[in-house]
Scaffold this active site. Structure first.
Site, PDB file in Angstrom:
ATOM      1  CG  ASP A   1      41.366  43.303  44.019  1.00 30.57           C
ATOM      2  OD1 ASP A   1      40.163  43.332  44.352  1.00 30.57           O
ATOM      3  OD2 ASP A   1      42.153  42.405  44.371  1.00 30.57           O
ATOM      4  CB  SER A   2      38.745  46.893  45.636  1.00 30.24           C
ATOM      5  OG  SER A   2      37.640  47.592  46.167  1.00 30.24           O
ATOM      6  CB  ALA A   3      39.712  46.942  50.422  1.00 30.58           C
TER       7      ALA A   3
ATOM      8  CB  VAL B   1      43.893  46.696  40.487  1.00 30.52           C
ATOM      9  CG1 VAL B   1      42.788  46.352  39.495  1.00 30.52           C
ATOM     10  CG2 VAL B   1      45.249  46.197  39.981  1.00 30.52           C
TER      11      VAL B   1
END
Length: 350
Positions: free
Chosen positions: A187-189, A216
């Site tokens: 997710d994200s990074a 994500v």
């Protein structure tokens, strides 16, 4: 690995007292940097121990912590589903499970597999999908600037793949993993990392091991001009503060970056989009959120991947009315549960 050692290592790397109380930079509500170089993190500081006993509170999932590289401190938390009958049959009948290699988010600067947020989330995913999982504890910036996170993640992948012949040092991977059914996600990074690791796998001899990646709310950024049209419904000024913080964190995480068109943070600009044809795996799902400041780039990534000539399947799944990593903040919400089920079904593809 002794749980007390892992907790000690986690605590010392996340909670450090500054020698000089003068603040250099503030990244509220994530972290603060002092003039002496000390980093004080405000989020994701709790330590949730691994679940060594089978009980209803952890969905009958076993987990344990392993050290991958003692020199760098690279470690991971492993998860194994323990539905008692299935678990016994897997051993007796040599039935092996897919492997999920997961990278947590946090702008490259905060987060850990050992926090309750990610420990609980991986427990849920492993239970729902019936997979073995490795949650990677890569080193954080700014103490360990990019590309440390990518190099740690690649080392963790190679460590995992070293078990594909059944002779690695970790019994769970030797006994229970099908290395022809490997997935990566984040997710994200962490989604950013998963993309770059898939690009690297696409050029390696391990290409055949990777089935696909799930991204994500990927942390991708771009340079926007003042007259850019916003035709995706986000509206003028949407997520401006969050986007500004994400951009500022990027420069601290990667001081030698070339900017927001750097290949690490923007994989879809210009000729770079054409290189997506080399992505490892054959299946990609991109989860985006309507109210997410990086949602536009997540959609662009999926669309550019389709246009690149890549031979795999691409799906973009949007959660209406939701923001960045909402599923971690409200894991029992209706849309978070639907998202988890879709993620689990993705991991059960062949």
């Amino acid at each position: 690995m002794e749980n007390s050692f892992m907790q000690s290592h986690f605590t010392s790397s996340h909670i450090t007292q500054p020698k000089n109380s003068e603040v250099e930079s503030e990244f509220h509500p994530f972290f603060r940097i002092y003039k002496d170089g000390t980093v004080e993190r405000f989020m994701c500081n709790d330590f949730s121990p691994p679940s060594t006993e089978h009980n209803i509170t952890n969905n009958n999932i076993s987990s344990k912590d392993v050290m991958i590289d003692s020199q760098t401190g690279l470690s991971a938390r492993l998860y194994l589903p323990n539905k008692q009958e299935d678990h016994r049959n897997n051993i007796n009948n040599n039935i092996k499970l897919p492997l999920l290699i997961y990278f947590h988010g946090g702008g490259f600067c905060v987060g850990s597999p050992f926090t309750s947020t990610y420990h609980n989330y991986l427990n849920e995913v492993v239970h729902e999908a019936n997979v073995v999982a490795i949650s990677v504890n890569y080193r954080l910036a700014p103490e360990h600037p990019i590309p440390c996170a990518y190099e740690d993640s690649w080392t963790a992948i190679q460590w995992a793949f070293s078990h594909s012949n059944g002779c690695g040092e970790e019994a769970w991977l030797n006994q229970f993993v099908s290395f022809e059914r490997v997935f990566m996600a984040g997710d994200s990074a962490g989604a950013n990392i998963a993309h770059h690791m898939a690009m690297r796998i696409g050029k390696s001899s391990d290409r055949g091991k990777l089935v696909g990646i799930a991204l994500v709310h990927p942390y991708f950024l771009e340079v926007c001009s003042e007259d850019d049209d916003d035709d995706d419904g986000e509206g003028e000024g949407f997520g401006a503060e969050e986007k500004a913080m994400a951009e500022r964190m990027w420069y601290y995480a990667y001081p030698s970056t070339t900017g927001l068109n750097d290949r690490y943070i923007n994989p879809v600009t210009g000729d770079r989009a054409e290189n997506l044809i080399g992505l490892g795996g054959q299946k990609v799902i991109v989860f985006v959120a309507e109210m997410d400041f990086v949602g536009k780039m997540g959609r662009a990534y999926g669309e550019k991947l389709r246009e690149s000539g890549w031979s795999g399947e691409v799906e973009i799944l949007e959660s209406e009315g939701e923001g960045h990593v909402f599923h971690l903040f409200d894991p029992c919400g209706e849309k978070a549960l639907l998202m988890k089920k879709r993620f689990a079904s993705f991991l059960n593809q062949k």
